[in-house]
Design an enzyme around this catalytic site. Sequence first.
Site, PDB file in Angstrom:
ATOM      1  N   ASP A 242     -48.482  -8.772   3.351  1.00  0.00           N
ATOM      2  CA  ASP A 242     -47.436  -8.272   2.465  1.00  0.00           C
ATOM      3  C   ASP A 242     -48.070  -7.562   1.267  1.00  0.00           C
ATOM      4  O   ASP A 242     -49.302  -7.446   1.191  1.00  0.00           O
ATOM      5  CB  ASP A 242     -46.480  -9.393   2.043  1.00  0.00           C
ATOM      6  N   ALA A 243     -47.239  -7.091   0.362  1.00  0.00           N
ATOM      7  CA  ALA A 243     -47.721  -6.262  -0.743  1.00  0.00           C
ATOM      8  C   ALA A 243     -48.624  -7.034  -1.703  1.00  0.00           C
ATOM      9  O   ALA A 243     -49.254  -6.426  -2.573  1.00  0.00           O
ATOM     10  CB  ALA A 243     -46.538  -5.645  -1.494  1.00  0.00           C
TER      11      ALA A 243
END
Lengths: 138, 138, 138, 138
Positions: free
Chosen positions: B16-17
């Site tokens: 994820d980010a």
Amino acid sequence: MTTFTYPVRVYWEDTDAGGIVYYANYLKFMERARTELLRSFGIHQNQLAKEQGVMFAIVSVNIDYLLPARLDDMLMITCTILSEGRASFAFSQDVYREQVGGDLLTRARTRAACLDCATLRPRRLPDNLLQAIATQEG
Amino acid sequence: MTTFTYPVRVYWEDTDAGGIVYYANYLKFMERARTELLRSFGIHQNQLAKEQGVMFAIVSVNIDYLLPARLDDMLMITCTILSEGRASFAFSQDVYREQVGGDLLTRARTRAACLDCATLRPRRLPDNLLQAIATQEG
Amino acid sequence: MTTFTYPVRVYWEDTDAGGIVYYANYLKFMERARTELLRSFGIHQNQLAKEQGVMFAIVSVNIDYLLPARLDDMLMITCTILSEGRASFAFSQDVYREQVGGDLLTRARTRAACLDCATLRPRRLPDNLLQAIATQEG
Amino acid sequence: MTTFTYPVRVYWEDTDAGGIVYYANYLKFMERARTELLRSFGIHQNQLAKEQGVMFAIVSVNIDYLLPARLDDMLMITCTILSEGRASFAFSQDVYREQVGGDLLTRARTRAACLDCATLRPRRLPDNLLQAIATQEG
């Protein structure tokens, strides 16, 4: 022809280590918008499968990625349905940031077929869908 | 008691980010390892559903996240099966980086029940699974 | 021109309530195969980002869904890299059941650009990638 | 103590071949609800990372699966935040079908830590979060 719009918020689950929305996840967003467009025509896919033994399957997707979306972005997914005869149909879909007409992030054309749940063979589209398509294209 | 180990490479889809593996995705990795452990006992879940009308459902998960995994990491997922009677069973699973005994990233205990596919009611575990559990716990 | 092949087992996470692999998940499978093809050229994307500040972004995908995959299927994902100049490249990918030449389930053409991680502007492909493409097309 | 509620519709992407929501996907639903609860306190995680170099990481999840959710179900995810000192906090979350007080599908307790984005070391929770927690627990 009217255009249906569905909002999607970008959450952690949608992003990748590049800091942007993972490319496959736009297909999820677009499918949510298509589902809600069909629901607005009175077509509930769970019910359709149970009562008429029919499901929709995606036949092809052509998608262009123009600009990235990021965590916390609010996206607007447009969805226009296009006629393709008796057993299939298509969707034209754009993804904008914040509002329709804002940054255009992604565009796709998606074709779908109507299938028998048991045999996976082509089936005629449900009447209410054919009518909705005819009305929309009117 | 022997421990089964299953390798998982971390791809973009898993991250994820924050630059690390998204927390829900460890449940996918662990389920892959459990599936392969069952397969090593001769239990193919697709076949089991078709031939005996039985499926496994997860009842609970307790998972601790100790260290993050990152893109391109090779993970080793261990999987030990634990007896819980006739209609349910449990798994103890650890996720290591690179090799068992390397950085310990995640630990989980997962309980599963055996259900009838149609009614979703409890069913007795398949015999070959009961035997495999008994043998493993020897 | 040689073709790279990467095996993918279908797990519960990949399927949907239609009993088949969810359409967006083929993009995950294909990305795994592309990552491993690049790795076979000595290109590790995590390292590339850290050391050269460069990442690859998908520009477009054209994908046809021909036959469905199901739980427990073993898929073979082929991956051929195609030259598209200095800052972008493309992949041709097929998904077969069991073995290359078995049931053809999905075909896709995917274009990728090389971007600066910070500015997201186009960057020249890394030399070892340009060389690998030239060699492959030789 | 007030309880925050966030609605989630079940789409194809959320289900698996068992015809029910895949167990890992509840963690996505719950994370969406937590994100929106934090947003209601004025905490935007993307901004928090950029401006204060701080992110939240999940430390543990204890989740019980009681009843399955299915395609087209509308779920209500509750979210109550619990104090755990200066550098971590916890959430109690329930998933109901249709409405709070309807079928209870899933319950979870999730612990989160506040980390420095660069070093991944513990950091003090942002002031507005500490205040919001204190107010909520009032």
